[in-house]
Design a protein around this motif. Structure first.
Motif, PDB file in Angstrom:
ATOM      1  N   MET A 111     -71.605 -35.406 -19.127  1.00 32.31           N
ATOM      2  CA  MET A 111     -70.503 -36.234 -19.097  1.00 32.31           C
ATOM      3  C   MET A 111     -70.807 -37.862 -19.289  1.00 32.31           C
ATOM      4  N   CYS A 112     -71.968 -37.996 -18.384  1.00 34.56           N
ATOM      5  CA  CYS A 112     -72.463 -39.554 -18.698  1.00 34.56           C
ATOM      6  C   CYS A 112     -73.153 -39.752 -20.128  1.00 34.56           C
ATOM      7  N   LEU A 113     -73.576 -38.727 -20.735  1.00 35.91           N
ATOM      8  CA  LEU A 113     -74.311 -38.957 -21.910  1.00 35.91           C
ATOM      9  C   LEU A 113     -73.106 -39.207 -22.650  1.00 35.91           C
ATOM     10  N   ALA A 157     -66.023 -35.247  -0.131  1.00 34.72           N
ATOM     11  CA  ALA A 157     -67.025 -35.863  -1.032  1.00 34.72           C
ATOM     12  C   ALA A 157     -66.487 -35.818  -2.423  1.00 34.72           C
ATOM     13  N   ILE A 158     -65.137 -35.432  -2.632  1.00 31.90           N
ATOM     14  CA  ILE A 158     -64.433 -35.495  -3.980  1.00 31.90           C
ATOM     15  C   ILE A 158     -64.118 -36.933  -3.960  1.00 31.90           C
ATOM     16  N   VAL A 159     -63.448 -37.531  -2.971  1.00 34.85           N
ATOM     17  CA  VAL A 159     -63.140 -39.002  -2.894  1.00 34.85           C
ATOM     18  C   VAL A 159     -64.204 -39.784  -3.478  1.00 34.85           C
ATOM     19  N   GLY A 160     -65.292 -39.411  -3.013  1.00 35.30           N
ATOM     20  CA  GLY A 160     -66.350 -40.136  -3.299  1.00 35.30           C
ATOM     21  C   GLY A 160     -66.710 -40.506  -5.071  1.00 35.30           C
ATOM     22  N   ASN A 161     -66.163 -39.445  -5.739  1.00 37.38           N
ATOM     23  CA  ASN A 161     -66.214 -39.694  -7.366  1.00 37.38           C
ATOM     24  C   ASN A 161     -65.180 -40.779  -7.744  1.00 37.38           C
ATOM     25  N   ILE A 162     -64.126 -41.122  -6.891  1.00 36.41           N
ATOM     26  CA  ILE A 162     -63.173 -42.248  -7.459  1.00 36.41           C
ATOM     27  C   ILE A 162     -63.887 -43.257  -6.704  1.00 36.41           C
ATOM     28  N   VAL A 163     -64.460 -43.444  -5.548  1.00 34.87           N
ATOM     29  CA  VAL A 163     -65.104 -44.635  -5.172  1.00 34.87           C
ATOM     30  C   VAL A 163     -66.261 -45.072  -5.986  1.00 34.87           C
ATOM     31  N   THR A 164     -66.840 -43.896  -6.513  1.00 37.90           N
ATOM     32  CA  THR A 164     -68.303 -44.344  -7.127  1.00 37.90           C
ATOM     33  C   THR A 164     -67.839 -44.892  -8.971  1.00 37.90           C
ATOM     34  N   SER A 165     -66.848 -44.203  -9.387  1.00 36.72           N
ATOM     35  CA  SER A 165     -66.238 -44.632 -10.669  1.00 36.72           C
ATOM     36  C   SER A 165     -65.733 -45.962 -10.618  1.00 36.72           C
ATOM     37  N   GLY A 206     -64.670 -49.606 -12.816  1.00 32.11           N
ATOM     38  CA  GLY A 206     -63.598 -50.359 -12.742  1.00 32.11           C
ATOM     39  C   GLY A 206     -63.656 -51.592 -12.309  1.00 32.11           C
ATOM     40  N   THR A 207     -64.601 -52.262 -11.675  1.00 30.54           N
ATOM     41  CA  THR A 207     -64.882 -53.391 -11.390  1.00 30.54           C
ATOM     42  C   THR A 207     -64.933 -54.381 -12.423  1.00 30.54           C
ATOM     43  N   ASN A 208     -65.778 -53.866 -13.436  1.00 27.36           N
ATOM     44  CA  ASN A 208     -65.742 -54.509 -15.092  1.00 27.36           C
ATOM     45  C   ASN A 208     -64.634 -54.796 -15.388  1.00 27.36           C
ATOM     46  N   MET A 209     -63.851 -53.664 -15.195  1.00 29.30           N
ATOM     47  CA  MET A 209     -62.560 -53.999 -16.196  1.00 29.30           C
ATOM     48  C   MET A 209     -61.618 -55.112 -15.667  1.00 29.30           C
ATOM     49  N   LEU A 210     -61.861 -55.709 -14.378  1.00 23.77           N
ATOM     50  CA  LEU A 210     -61.084 -56.744 -13.956  1.00 23.77           C
ATOM     51  C   LEU A 210     -61.245 -57.976 -14.776  1.00 23.77           C
ATOM     52  N   GLY A 211     -62.573 -58.148 -15.217  1.00 23.63           N
ATOM     53  CA  GLY A 211     -62.972 -59.325 -15.881  1.00 23.63           C
ATOM     54  C   GLY A 211     -63.201 -60.502 -15.189  1.00 23.63           C
ATOM     55  N   ILE A 212     -63.428 -60.376 -13.947  1.00 20.61           N
ATOM     56  CA  ILE A 212     -63.667 -61.333 -13.005  1.00 20.61           C
ATOM     57  C   ILE A 212     -64.831 -61.139 -12.065  1.00 20.61           C
ATOM     58  N   GLY A 213     -65.341 -62.326 -11.626  1.00 22.22           N
ATOM     59  CA  GLY A 213     -66.795 -61.985 -10.846  1.00 22.22           C
ATOM     60  C   GLY A 213     -68.124 -62.189 -11.767  1.00 22.22           C
ATOM     61  N   ALA A 241     -59.182 -43.552 -19.505  1.00 26.57           N
ATOM     62  CA  ALA A 241     -60.249 -42.558 -19.227  1.00 26.57           C
ATOM     63  C   ALA A 241     -60.454 -42.741 -17.696  1.00 26.57           C
ATOM     64  N   LEU A 242     -60.737 -43.640 -17.139  1.00 29.73           N
ATOM     65  CA  LEU A 242     -60.960 -43.810 -15.893  1.00 29.73           C
ATOM     66  C   LEU A 242     -59.802 -43.440 -15.034  1.00 29.73           C
ATOM     67  N   LEU A 243     -58.510 -43.727 -15.367  1.00 27.59           N
ATOM     68  CA  LEU A 243     -57.207 -43.410 -14.728  1.00 27.59           C
ATOM     69  C   LEU A 243     -56.947 -41.836 -14.649  1.00 27.59           C
ATOM     70  N   ALA A 244     -57.431 -41.319 -15.734  1.00 28.29           N
ATOM     71  CA  ALA A 244     -57.350 -39.826 -16.028  1.00 28.29           C
ATOM     72  C   ALA A 244     -58.204 -39.261 -14.909  1.00 28.29           C
ATOM     73  N   PHE A 245     -59.362 -39.744 -14.939  1.00 26.92           N
ATOM     74  CA  PHE A 245     -60.483 -39.090 -14.305  1.00 26.92           C
ATOM     75  C   PHE A 245     -60.162 -39.179 -12.645  1.00 26.92           C
ATOM     76  N   ASP A 246     -59.716 -40.262 -12.344  1.00 27.44           N
ATOM     77  CA  ASP A 246     -59.151 -40.672 -10.842  1.00 27.44           C
ATOM     78  C   ASP A 246     -58.028 -39.577 -10.636  1.00 27.44           C
ATOM     79  N   LEU A 247     -57.064 -39.646 -11.392  1.00 27.18           N
ATOM     80  CA  LEU A 247     -55.917 -38.662 -11.144  1.00 27.18           C
ATOM     81  C   LEU A 247     -56.350 -37.131 -10.982  1.00 27.18           C
ATOM     82  N   THR A 248     -57.391 -36.773 -11.734  1.00 26.09           N
ATOM     83  CA  THR A 248     -57.806 -35.340 -11.798  1.00 26.09           C
ATOM     84  C   THR A 248     -58.479 -35.338 -10.368  1.00 26.09           C
ATOM     85  N   MET A 249     -59.083 -36.340  -9.907  1.00 26.46           N
ATOM     86  CA  MET A 249     -60.129 -36.142  -8.443  1.00 26.46           C
ATOM     87  C   MET A 249     -58.648 -36.032  -7.439  1.00 26.46           C
TER      88      MET A 249
END
Length: 670
Positions: A450-452, A591-599, A604-611, A624-632
């Motif tokens: 998945m990462c590749l 532990a599955i919640v950790g997938n949401i936090v890590t993703s 997610g933080t880069n998509m905010l366009g701030i900071g 894609a990130l939204l679909a992943f988090d909803l699946t989790m």
């Protein structure tokens, strides 16, 4: 087809004993990897040698091969050009390397304009450009040539300006995103066409010679005309026509809108003396300097000879011209030639693509093993061997990248994805060494693949070996903070995917026994301890780096918040387990919640366009990130359902005490 495959498997099983099968299969895959280093010998144009020629693009020196591959990735999402996309794979469509297509665009653009290399999927955009919506004669209704797009290029530009000026990037729909992306692709294409010679040149070698021969007379005529003296009208007209052509090449680098998007033309011409990046020049720039009386850059004549031979289909002449230019560079840019050759080899090997494919095969082998674990033990070992091979290939690719850029393994989002694709399989192999049940292989191979895949889509945006921003230009912090935090990401993902395996196998199958549940809980507990340590240390190191770079240890930046959330969440999970708030099932679900936090922290933080940590990652991955988090979230909800709805017996049944004989005597055996 299936019958043939089964027959091959049966024959394989007859010929090779079970104990040798894992090694044989792994050696076959290893041979495939090694075979990438020995491509078929070229019989015609020396395409690979041309691809090794050094240029400067995006602030870094690279071979033409890299520019060609990155350009095709942005145009059609692949590193090869399919000239007959309407043909199915079994019809043997003509597929050529990126450099061969690039040569046509550079030196024979009227041919390059006929190649269907622009991928368009949006039907509304096809309608705007008058393109076919359905497959037909010599069209797959997905890939189109510049000749098909050019008649409606003004309409595309007008629509692009509307999108850019009226619609914020985060509010654009699929059609508007497709319009912007296609315009960007066509602009890059026009830049490439104008980067080596005027696009309308038909015999550039002769035209260049005539320009140099006439330029003194033309300059004299121009000066006389300005002074009001008699002048040679023919000489003035010739040089003015030449200057107009050269300026048309330069305009693709001077377009303000393109500058804002950092779309700059590649610099093909190396410095006459020295080795300073600032002395590299664009072809149009060098020609304009020559028109003003400067000395023509030595590479102009070499590229003109190469292009002339290519257009004339003169294979020996082309190969000799490339060799002559390389010989000329040997005394000037020895280091550049060596670096370009290494990067071309890296491109050719495609380490991360190979690792992704092998990882998928390891995943499938491990999954199949679960169906018959007693009879197919050899398949479990095969999966483990393949995952180990995946780690070797990924590690080789990462080390190669480190050598090319002279940096630690993680320098941008792309390299963070490849590093997680290394770290997760390593943790998976460690788990497999203790619990020989393929769970570690499944988790490691799944996260790695998945990462590749994520890395592949990141590579569609820009050069993955890009120059570092000034604030990141420090190897010490890249080697400590970034690497340690990324290992924290990888380990948190491993724990989360172990939780996913528990929920999926436990709820939908009867494969999870109480013993397996306890084993999974022990795995997750150990991994989360590891993740907590690395996330915490990495976050503290990041604060020290921030203090040195920005003068403050902590600024509640979105990326900083994401990092501390990972630390706090892992700590919360551990405390919940230590305090008896959750048992095995609760631990695995948390532990599955950790997938949401890590993703969220990773992307997610880069998509905010701030900071200060938002380094321009695209917003296209939002869904894609939204679909992943909803699946989790769905898996977490399933994991919380009452046990009587689960197919697996997660709780051990209490043994019934034996009944006592009357009078309290011990029961007698029958």
């Amino acid at each position: 087809m299936i019958a043939l495959l089964l027959r091959v498997v049966r024959i394989f099983g007859i010929i090779f004993p079970r104990k040798w099968r894992p090694l044989i299969i792994t050696l076959v895959f290893a041979g495939w990897v090694i075979g990438q280093a020995f491509p078929p010998k070229e019989e015609g144009f020396a395409v690979s040698e041309f691809g090794k020629l050094p240029i400067l693009n995006g602030g870094r020196r690279q071979p033409i091969d890299s520019l060609a591959r990155n350009t095709l990735l942005q145009l059609r999402g692949k590193q090869t050009a399919n000239y007959e996309p309407w043909k199915k794979w079994y019809q043997s469509p003509k597929i050529v390397p990126a450099t061969e297509w690039f040569m046509e665009v550079l030196m024979s653009p009227e041919v390059g304009d006929t190649r269907p290399v622009f991928r368009i999927d949006n039907p509304d955009l096809k309608g705007l450009l008058g393109l076919p919506l359905d497959e037909g004669f010599e069209t797959d209704a997905k890939h189109f040539s510049w000749n098909q797009l050019q008649p409606k290029s003004d309409a595309l530009f007008k629509e692009t300006m509307r999108v850019v000026n009226d619609v914020p990037s985060d509010k654009r729909n699929a059609y508007e995103k497709a319009v912007f992306n296609l315009w960007r692709a066509t602009f890059i294409y026009q830049q490439i066409k104008s980067s080596l010679q005027p696009p309308d040149a038909r015999d550039w070698r002769s035209e260049l010679e005539e320009f140099i021969e006439n330029r003194d007379a033309g300059r004299a005529a121009a000066q006389a005309s300005e002074a009001g003296k008699p002048y040679d009208e023919a000489a003035l007209k010739i040089i003015m026509d030449d200057v107009s052509r050269f300026l048309s090449m330069e305009r693709y680098d001077e377009f303000d809108f393109a500058k804002k998007m950092e779309l700059r033309m590649p610099l093909f011409l190396p410095p006459e003396t020295g080795n300073d990046d600032h002395d590299w020049k664009r072809t149009g720039q060098a020609l304009m300097e020559a028109a003003r009386g400067g000395t023509p850059n030595f590479a102009l004549a070499h590229y003109a000879a190469i292009g002339g031979a290519f257009r004339a289909n003169d294979v020996p002449g082309f190969n000799q011209a490339v060799a002559a230019y390389r010989k000329e560079l040997a005394g000037r840019l020895d280091a550049n030639l060596s670096e370009a050759s290494k990067e071309t080899f890296f491109n050719q090997m495609q380490f991360f693509y190979l690792a992704m494919m092998i990882s998928v095969c390891a995943f499938l082998a491990a999954i199949v093993y679960w169906f018959r674990p007693v009879d197919w033990e050899w398949l479990r070992r095969t999966a483990a061997y393949l995952l180990f091979l995946t780690v070797l290939v990924t590690t080789t690719g990462i080390i190669f990248r480190m050598v090319l850029v002279g940096r630690p393994p993680v320098i941008n989002l792309y390299s963070s994805a490849t590093f997680i694709a290394f770290g997760a399989p390593v943790l998976g192999l460690i788990l497999e060494a203790f619990w020989k049940n393929s769970i570690g292989v499944v988790v490691g191979s799944m996260i790695g693949a998945m990462c590749l895949i994520v890395a592949h889509y990141l590579s569609l945006e820009k050069d993955t070996l890009e120059m570092l921003r000034a604030v990141l230009d420090t190897n010490f912090w890249l080697a400590t903070h970034v690497v340690i935090v990324t290992l924290g990401y990888a380990s948190t993902f491993v724990a989360g995917f172990l939780g996913i395996i528990f929920v999926v196998r436990g709820f939908f199958t009867s494969a999870v026994t109480p013993e397996l549940k306890r084993s999974l809980a022990r795995m997750v507990y150990g991994i989360i301890c590891f993740a907590t340590l690395f996330s915490f240390v990495g976050t503290v190191l990041g604060g020290i780096w921030a203090d040195q770079s920005w003068g403050r240890f902590w600024g509640w930046d979105p990326k900083e918040n994401g990092a501390i959330i990972i630390v706090l969440w892992n700590a919360l999970v551990l405390h919940a387990r230590w305090g008896g708030i959750v048992r095995e099932r609760g631990l695995l679900n948390l532990a599955i919640v950790g997938n949401i936090v890590t993703s969220w922290s990773w992307f997610g933080t880069n998509m905010l366009g701030i900071g200060k940590h938002s380094y321009g990652f695209m917003d296209a991955a939002f869904y894609a990130l939204l679909a992943f988090d909803l699946t989790m979230l769905a898996l977490i909800a399933i994991g919380a359902l009452p046990l009587h709805l689960w197919r697996s017996p997660l709780e051990s049944k209490p043994t019934k005490p034996a009944k006592s004989a009357p009078g309290g005597a011990e029961p007698q055996p029958a």
